[in-house]
Scaffold this motif. Structure first.
Motif, mmCIF file in Angstrom:
data_model
loop_
_atom_site.group_PDB
_atom_site.id
_atom_site.type_symbol
_atom_site.label_atom_id
_atom_site.label_comp_id
_atom_site.label_asym_id
_atom_site.label_seq_id
_atom_site.Cartn_x
_atom_site.Cartn_y
_atom_site.Cartn_z
ATOM 1 N N GLN A 71 0.825 -1.206 0.000
ATOM 2 C CA GLN A 71 0.000 0.000 0.000
ATOM 3 C C GLN A 71 0.864 1.264 0.000
ATOM 4 O O GLN A 71 0.492 2.287 -0.602
ATOM 5 C CB GLN A 71 -0.927 0.012 1.218
ATOM 6 C CG GLN A 71 -1.924 1.159 1.234
ATOM 7 C CD GLN A 71 -2.896 1.098 0.062
ATOM 8 O OE1 GLN A 71 -3.436 0.043 -0.261
ATOM 9 N NE2 GLN A 71 -3.119 2.233 -0.598
ATOM 10 N N GLU A 72 2.019 1.203 0.631
ATOM 11 C CA GLU A 72 2.922 2.353 0.644
ATOM 12 C C GLU A 72 3.423 2.675 -0.763
ATOM 13 O O GLU A 72 3.705 3.838 -1.087
ATOM 14 C CB GLU A 72 4.094 2.089 1.581
ATOM 15 C CG GLU A 72 3.679 1.890 3.034
ATOM 16 C CD GLU A 72 4.835 1.436 3.898
ATOM 17 O OE1 GLU A 72 5.815 2.194 4.037
ATOM 18 O OE2 GLU A 72 4.768 0.304 4.431
ATOM 19 N N VAL A 73 3.554 1.645 -1.595
ATOM 20 C CA VAL A 73 3.947 1.854 -2.995
ATOM 21 C C VAL A 73 2.797 2.504 -3.759
ATOM 22 O O VAL A 73 3.000 3.454 -4.525
ATOM 23 C CB VAL A 73 4.344 0.519 -3.649
ATOM 24 C CG1 VAL A 73 4.660 0.719 -5.123
ATOM 25 C CG2 VAL A 73 5.522 -0.094 -2.916
ATOM 26 N N LEU A 74 1.587 2.001 -3.547
ATOM 27 C CA LEU A 74 0.431 2.559 -4.240
ATOM 28 C C LEU A 74 0.205 4.022 -3.873
ATOM 29 O O LEU A 74 -0.254 4.817 -4.699
ATOM 30 C CB LEU A 74 -0.825 1.748 -3.908
ATOM 31 C CG LEU A 74 -0.794 0.255 -4.253
ATOM 32 C CD1 LEU A 74 -2.114 -0.396 -3.885
ATOM 33 C CD2 LEU A 74 -0.480 0.038 -5.719
ATOM 34 N N ASP A 75 0.563 4.380 -2.634
ATOM 35 C CA ASP A 75 0.412 5.768 -2.176
ATOM 36 C C ASP A 75 1.643 6.627 -2.466
ATOM 37 O O ASP A 75 1.713 7.774 -2.031
ATOM 38 C CB ASP A 75 0.139 5.784 -0.665
ATOM 39 C CG ASP A 75 -1.190 5.135 -0.313
ATOM 40 O OD1 ASP A 75 -2.059 5.055 -1.200
ATOM 41 O OD2 ASP A 75 -1.345 4.704 0.847
ATOM 42 N N ARG A 76 2.619 6.034 -3.168
ATOM 43 C CA ARG A 76 3.869 6.725 -3.529
ATOM 44 C C ARG A 76 4.654 7.195 -2.301
ATOM 45 O O ARG A 76 5.360 8.204 -2.343
ATOM 46 C CB ARG A 76 3.586 7.913 -4.452
ATOM 47 C CG ARG A 76 3.068 7.511 -5.836
ATOM 48 C CD ARG A 76 2.959 8.709 -6.749
ATOM 49 N NE ARG A 76 2.466 8.357 -8.078
ATOM 50 C CZ ARG A 76 3.227 7.940 -9.088
ATOM 51 N NH1 ARG A 76 4.530 7.821 -8.912
ATOM 52 N NH2 ARG A 76 2.694 7.648 -10.269
ATOM 53 N N ARG A 77 4.559 6.454 -1.217
ATOM 54 C CA ARG A 77 5.338 6.787 -0.030
ATOM 55 C C ARG A 77 6.633 5.982 0.057
ATOM 56 O O ARG A 77 7.503 6.279 0.867
ATOM 57 C CB ARG A 77 4.500 6.548 1.226
ATOM 58 C CG ARG A 77 3.354 7.529 1.395
ATOM 59 C CD ARG A 77 2.621 7.369 2.701
ATOM 60 N NE ARG A 77 1.766 6.197 2.701
ATOM 61 C CZ ARG A 77 1.925 5.145 3.508
ATOM 62 N NH1 ARG A 77 2.941 5.116 4.348
ATOM 63 N NH2 ARG A 77 1.081 4.135 3.460
ATOM 64 N N ARG A 78 6.748 4.940 -0.774
ATOM 65 C CA ARG A 78 7.937 4.095 -0.730
ATOM 66 C C ARG A 78 8.066 3.377 -2.073
ATOM 67 O O ARG A 78 7.073 3.048 -2.707
ATOM 68 C CB ARG A 78 7.820 3.079 0.416
ATOM 69 C CG ARG A 78 9.093 2.324 0.731
ATOM 70 C CD ARG A 78 8.894 1.469 1.983
ATOM 71 N NE ARG A 78 8.652 2.308 3.140
ATOM 72 C CZ ARG A 78 9.609 2.819 3.908
ATOM 73 N NH1 ARG A 78 10.876 2.557 3.628
ATOM 74 N NH2 ARG A 78 9.302 3.557 4.949
ATOM 75 N N LYS A 79 9.293 3.145 -2.503
ATOM 76 C CA LYS A 79 9.527 2.374 -3.717
ATOM 77 C C LYS A 79 9.309 0.893 -3.444
ATOM 78 O O LYS A 79 9.521 0.419 -2.330
ATOM 79 C CB LYS A 79 10.946 2.614 -4.233
ATOM 80 C CG LYS A 79 11.199 4.038 -4.714
ATOM 81 C CD LYS A 79 12.609 4.186 -5.236
ATOM 82 C CE LYS A 79 12.849 5.604 -5.740
ATOM 83 N NZ LYS A 79 14.242 5.779 -6.247
ATOM 84 N N LEU A 80 8.915 0.172 -4.495
ATOM 85 C CA LEU A 80 8.621 -1.242 -4.328
ATOM 86 C C LEU A 80 9.829 -2.008 -3.793
ATOM 87 O O LEU A 80 9.707 -2.838 -2.880
ATOM 88 C CB LEU A 80 8.163 -1.843 -5.660
ATOM 89 C CG LEU A 80 7.761 -3.317 -5.651
ATOM 90 C CD1 LEU A 80 6.635 -3.584 -4.661
ATOM 91 C CD2 LEU A 80 7.337 -3.768 -7.038
ATOM 92 N N ALA A 81 10.996 -1.730 -4.337
ATOM 93 C CA ALA A 81 12.196 -2.445 -3.893
ATOM 94 C C ALA A 81 12.477 -2.215 -2.416
ATOM 95 O O ALA A 81 13.035 -3.085 -1.733
ATOM 96 C CB ALA A 81 13.389 -2.020 -4.738
ATOM 97 N N ASP A 82 12.071 -1.050 -1.890
ATOM 98 C CA ASP A 82 12.347 -0.721 -0.495
ATOM 99 C C ASP A 82 11.371 -1.375 0.470
ATOM 100 O O ASP A 82 11.571 -1.327 1.686
ATOM 101 C CB ASP A 82 12.307 0.798 -0.294
ATOM 102 C CG ASP A 82 13.422 1.504 -1.043
ATOM 103 O OD1 ASP A 82 14.451 0.851 -1.328
ATOM 104 O OD2 ASP A 82 13.256 2.697 -1.367
#
Length: 295
Positions: A77-88
């Motif tokens: 969900q953090e990726v979908l919200d642009r708060r974190r990169k997928l790799a991270d």
């Protein structure tokens, strides 16, 4: 929009153009049948066979991470919200085994906003090849029946135990997925059994009912024996293949890993990571929001 989608697809083909990735969903009609334990130990067995394995965990209990003595802190969900990169968001559990938690994200995947879809595609396109095998530990409590993540996989393995309730619930889930989502093929893995004969008999009964009622075709994926070594490894937060490599359960997971790598793959473009991502996006836009309660 069509041109952008074509560019994204071409990028995915370049990124994942080598040997086709295997993506398998593990589901269960009820809790307590050992689904997450199976996924964790299978991932460890695949890693020992030289396959980089990514586990996508849709469950709230964080059991997969705990089985490796770890805690999952980040979510898709953090990726979908642009708060974190997928790799991270990926957590390394063991050499060759990584985890992506998706418990929060799975509840928003059915109905992705344009910005969330773009964030997902950009994150995928910006990372290195994530794995040779992706194992999806599907949630049994998804409010709409089955998540887009779980539906988008190439294969669905139904995990069940040799109890009347577990068998009934496994059949009910197969029926739900067949009638509600047009799933016509499953593999059955029977867990906690006394031997292969018992497991094969359980599969034969389910296969007969599902096929005679025109629901689906099932194939026998194998069995995992009832083994105290597996329980002890779980208590010690380690895969059984690492702690007790000669245990019957360890041998079963090695066999399942080898078999999975030999399962036939779809012909043409209907498979692999590019197809998985395209299916995920498609299902996030088209999946029926009404829960299906087929019995």
């Amino acid at each position: 929009m069509a041109e952008r989608a074509g560019d994204q697809a071409a990028g995915l083909r370049r990124l994942f153009g080598r040997e086709r990735m295997r993506i398998v969903t593990f589901a269960a009609g009820s809790v307590g049948v050992g689904k997450s334990v199976t996924v964790a130990n299978l991932a460890a067995a695949l890693a020992r066979q030289g396959k980089e394995t990514l586990i996508i965990d849709e469950n709230a209990d964080d059991q997969v991470a705990a089985l490796f003595g770890s805690v999952g802190r980040h979510d898709l969900q953090e990726v979908l919200d642009r708060r974190r990169k997928l790799a991270d968001t990926l957590l390394t559990l063991a050499p060759g085994v990584r985890l992506l938690r998706a418990e929060r994200a799975m509840r928003s995947l059915a109905g992705l906003a344009d910005a969330q879809r773009d964030a997902l595609l950009e994150s995928i396109g910006g990372m290195e090849r994530p794995a040779d095998v992706i194992l999806i530990d599907a949630s049994s409590s998804y409010p709409r029946g089955f998540s887009p993540l779980a539906l988008a996989a190439d294969e669905t393995v139904m995990v069940l135990a040799p109890t009347s309730s577990a068998i009934t619930e496994a059949y009910a889930l197969i029926k739900k997925l067949s009638l509600g989502f047009a799933r016509r093929r499953f593999r059955l893995l029977v867990n906690k059994v006394r031997g292969a004969d018992e497991a094969e008999a359980i599969h034969a009964n389910i296969a007969h009912v599902t096929q005679s009622r025109g629901l689906a075709r099932t194939e026998f994926a194998g069995h995992v024996p009832l083994d105290e070594h597996l329980r002890q490894a779980e208590r010690l937060c380690q895969p059984v293949t690492a702690l007790f490599p000669d245990a019957p359960a360890a041998a079963a997971f090695r066999q399942l890993a080898g078999d999975l790598l030999c399962w036939p793959q779809p012909d043409g473009d209907d498979g692999g990571f590019e197809h998985f991502v395209q299916q995920l996006i498609h299902l996030s836009q088209r999946i029926d929001c009404t829960a299906i309660h087929a019995r």
